[in-house]
Enzyme design. Structure first.
Site, PDB file in Angstrom:
ATOM      1  N   LYS A  65     -14.064  16.303  -5.123  1.00 38.73           N
ATOM      2  CA  LYS A  65     -14.649  16.913  -3.914  1.00 38.73           C
ATOM      3  C   LYS A  65     -14.670  18.445  -3.985  1.00 38.73           C
ATOM      4  O   LYS A  65     -15.567  19.082  -3.439  1.00 38.73           O
ATOM      5  CB  LYS A  65     -13.898  16.443  -2.665  1.00 38.73           C
ATOM      6  CG  LYS A  65     -14.131  14.965  -2.354  1.00 38.73           C
ATOM      7  CD  LYS A  65     -13.486  14.542  -1.050  1.00 38.73           C
ATOM      8  CE  LYS A  65     -13.612  13.044  -0.860  1.00 38.73           C
ATOM      9  NZ  LYS A  65     -13.020  12.564   0.391  1.00 38.73           N
ATOM     10  N   TYR A 215      -7.240   2.590   4.237  1.00 35.06           N
ATOM     11  CA  TYR A 215      -7.827   1.441   4.923  1.00 35.06           C
ATOM     12  C   TYR A 215      -7.700   0.173   4.087  1.00 35.06           C
ATOM     13  O   TYR A 215      -7.335   0.222   2.916  1.00 35.06           O
ATOM     14  CB  TYR A 215      -9.315   1.701   5.233  1.00 35.06           C
ATOM     15  CG  TYR A 215     -10.112   2.092   4.018  1.00 35.06           C
ATOM     16  CD1 TYR A 215     -10.269   3.426   3.696  1.00 35.06           C
ATOM     17  CD2 TYR A 215     -10.665   1.133   3.170  1.00 35.06           C
ATOM     18  CE1 TYR A 215     -10.979   3.804   2.564  1.00 35.06           C
ATOM     19  CE2 TYR A 215     -11.376   1.500   2.049  1.00 35.06           C
ATOM     20  CZ  TYR A 215     -11.525   2.831   1.745  1.00 35.06           C
ATOM     21  OH  TYR A 215     -12.206   3.194   0.618  1.00 35.06           O
TER      22      TYR A 215
HETATM   23  P1  NAP Z   1      -4.429  14.551  -1.901  1.00 35.49           P
HETATM   24  O1  NAP Z   1      -5.330  15.733  -1.862  1.00 35.49           O
HETATM   25  O2  NAP Z   1      -3.940  14.038  -3.206  1.00 35.49           O
HETATM   26  O3  NAP Z   1      -3.157  14.914  -0.974  1.00 35.49           O
HETATM   27  C1  NAP Z   1      -2.084  14.030  -0.858  1.00 35.49           C
HETATM   28  C2  NAP Z   1      -1.163  14.467   0.276  1.00 35.49           C
HETATM   29  O4  NAP Z   1      -0.193  13.432   0.462  1.00 35.49           O
HETATM   30  C3  NAP Z   1      -0.377  15.752   0.002  1.00 35.49           C
HETATM   31  O5  NAP Z   1      -0.247  16.455   1.212  1.00 35.49           O
HETATM   32  C4  NAP Z   1       0.991  15.203  -0.478  1.00 35.49           C
HETATM   33  O6  NAP Z   1       2.065  16.088  -0.230  1.00 35.49           O
HETATM   34  C5  NAP Z   1       1.126  13.989   0.410  1.00 35.49           C
HETATM   35  N1  NAP Z   1       2.035  12.946  -0.099  1.00 35.49           N
HETATM   36  C6  NAP Z   1       1.833  12.109  -1.150  1.00 35.49           C
HETATM   37  N2  NAP Z   1       2.871  11.250  -1.271  1.00 35.49           N
HETATM   38  C7  NAP Z   1       3.733  11.533  -0.263  1.00 35.49           C
HETATM   39  C8  NAP Z   1       4.963  10.986   0.161  1.00 35.49           C
HETATM   40  N3  NAP Z   1       5.537   9.956  -0.498  1.00 35.49           N
HETATM   41  N4  NAP Z   1       5.577  11.506   1.239  1.00 35.49           N
HETATM   42  C9  NAP Z   1       5.019  12.541   1.898  1.00 35.49           C
HETATM   43  N5  NAP Z   1       3.842  13.118   1.573  1.00 35.49           N
HETATM   44  C10 NAP Z   1       3.199  12.614   0.490  1.00 35.49           C
HETATM   45  O7  NAP Z   1      -5.109  13.275  -1.199  1.00 35.49           O
HETATM   46  P2  NAP Z   1      -6.277  13.289  -0.080  1.00 35.49           P
HETATM   47  O8  NAP Z   1      -7.600  13.406  -0.730  1.00 35.49           O
HETATM   48  O9  NAP Z   1      -5.900  14.282   0.952  1.00 35.49           O
HETATM   49  O10 NAP Z   1      -6.192  11.795   0.499  1.00 35.49           O
HETATM   50  C11 NAP Z   1      -5.155  11.402   1.375  1.00 35.49           C
HETATM   51  C12 NAP Z   1      -5.414   9.971   1.861  1.00 35.49           C
HETATM   52  O11 NAP Z   1      -6.584   9.936   2.680  1.00 35.49           O
HETATM   53  C13 NAP Z   1      -5.637   8.963   0.731  1.00 35.49           C
HETATM   54  O12 NAP Z   1      -4.945   7.773   1.076  1.00 35.49           O
HETATM   55  C14 NAP Z   1      -7.142   8.714   0.793  1.00 35.49           C
HETATM   56  O13 NAP Z   1      -7.487   7.429   0.333  1.00 35.49           O
HETATM   57  C15 NAP Z   1      -7.393   8.837   2.294  1.00 35.49           C
HETATM   58  N6  NAP Z   1      -8.811   9.146   2.657  1.00 35.49           N
HETATM   59  C16 NAP Z   1      -9.474   8.249   3.444  1.00 35.49           C
HETATM   60  C17 NAP Z   1     -10.777   8.504   3.830  1.00 35.49           C
HETATM   61  C18 NAP Z   1     -11.503   7.515   4.715  1.00 35.49           C
HETATM   62  O14 NAP Z   1     -12.734   7.579   4.802  1.00 35.49           O
HETATM   63  N7  NAP Z   1     -10.799   6.608   5.399  1.00 35.49           N
HETATM   64  C19 NAP Z   1     -11.430   9.679   3.422  1.00 35.49           C
HETATM   65  C20 NAP Z   1     -10.721  10.592   2.619  1.00 35.49           C
HETATM   66  C21 NAP Z   1      -9.401  10.310   2.247  1.00 35.49           C
HETATM   67  P3  NAP Z   1       2.436  17.271  -1.277  1.00 35.49           P
HETATM   68  O15 NAP Z   1       1.493  18.387  -0.979  1.00 35.49           O
HETATM   69  O16 NAP Z   1       3.837  17.595  -0.968  1.00 35.49           O
HETATM   70  O17 NAP Z   1       2.262  16.694  -2.657  1.00 35.49           O
END
Ligand code: NAP
Length: 270
Positions: A65, A215
């Site tokens: 992205k 989801y």
């Molecule tokens: P990302 O950029 O990889 O960020 C991951 C985040 O999760 C970071 O803030 C990380 O913290 C935190 N994290 C990971 N494991 C953790 C744990 N065990 N305890 C606490 N914090 C933790 O991922 P992203 O793109 O933001 O996506 C996040 C989620 O949103 C994913 O599950 C994705 O599938 C979902 N999503 C859904 C949609 C939808 O349409 N429904 C759209 C977009 C994303 P640190 O910074 O400390 O590493």
């Protein structure tokens, strides 16, 4: 035939082709929408091939992205604020970048969950790419404030100061969350993917609407929120379908119905 796609790595799990297939059926349109697996170091080449094959637009999923943002020739206000792009329209060989994730989430809250965000205290956990996309659209709804907590505190502090110009948002570490109820808790971490729950106090979800961006099934966060007296609990399927609908209308200037598609995906158990 109009040609669309989703580009990611991995991408095999994506249900976007099915969702866009349903949208196009509603309007009697024949479009193709494929999944394209891009090599991690080959996003730009993958995009070029797609454009050369007469592609008209595509969605972008993890981990591209930010690269999609940097590749876009022009950006919508949401994409500019997010610093990330999940939908690109190809017009006269030029890439126009949009981010529909945030308004997809807002539409799920307002249209499907009947939950207004105005005047609400909202805790967002996580400060990754998804949070970057949802902050401005949520702040545009005038919540009372957003509390932004992240495991790596520096990231939430940085994001909060970047988005302060759009509304009240305060960044801190996960360990600083008070055990005091808020109106809405959004789990925007990727913890659920590994079957984990972010380490936050139980009291914060009592009586709250709890939403996991992930989801497809009851996530560990949703289960935990239910066990700790959340008022309502939802996964992010509605957001997925709503962001797809906004992408569809960005490309084709038609607004598809989302509720029947959400119901269909739930019934199929994807
Ligand atoms: P990302 O950029 O990889 O960020 C991951 C985040 O999760 C970071 O803030 C990380 O913290 C935190 N994290 C990971 N494991 C953790 C744990 N065990 N305890 C606490 N914090 C933790 O991922 P992203 O793109 O933001 O996506 C996040 C989620 O949103 C994913 O599950 C994705 O599938 C979902 N999503 C859904 C949609 C939808 O349409 N429904 C759209 C977009 C994303 P640190 O910074 O400390 O590493």
């Amino acid at each position: 035939m109009n040609k669309y796609a989703v580009i990611g790595n991995p991408v095999h799990h994506s249900i976007s082709p099915m969702i866009h297939g349903q949208f196009s059926k509603e309007f009697g349109l024949e479009i193709s929408y494929e999944k394209i697996l891009s090599p991690i170091n080959g996003f730009q080449d993958t995009v070029k091939k797609f454009i050369d094959s007469n592609g008209q637009g595509f969605n972008i999923t993890l981990p591209f992205k930010i690269q999609a943002h940097n590749l876009s020739k022009s950006l919508t206000p949401n994409a500019k604020a997010a610093g990330a792009v999940n939908a690109i329209k190809i017009k006269d060989n030029t890439l126009i970048g949009e981010n529909t994730d945030g308004n997809g989430l807002v539409n799920d809250f307002t249209n499907n969950l009947n939950q207004s965000l105005k005047g609400k205290e909202i805790l967002i956990i996580g400060a990754g790419g998804a949070t970057q996309g949802i902050l401005k659209p949520i702040l545009d709804c005038n919540p009372e404030k957003i509390l932004l907590a992240n495991r790596t505190k520096e990231k939430s502090l940085k994001l909060a100061s970047k988005f302060l110009k759009y509304g009240k948002v305060c960044g801190f570490g996960l360990d600083q969350i008070k055990a005091k109820p808020v109106d809405i808790v959004i789990n925007a971490t990727s913890a659920s993917i590994d079957g984990n729950i972010p380490n936050i106090p139980n009291g914060v979800v009592e009586g709250a609407l709890c939403y996991d961006l992930m989801y497809g099934r009851e996530t560990p966060f949703m289960k935990w929120a239910n066990e700790n007296s959340a008022r309502k609990v939802s996964d992010g399927l509605g957001m997925l379908v709503e962001q797809a609908a906004l992408s569809f209308s960005f490309w084709l200037e038609k607004n598809p119905q989302t509720k029947p598609v959400i119901e269909l995906v739930r019934a199929k158990g994807d």
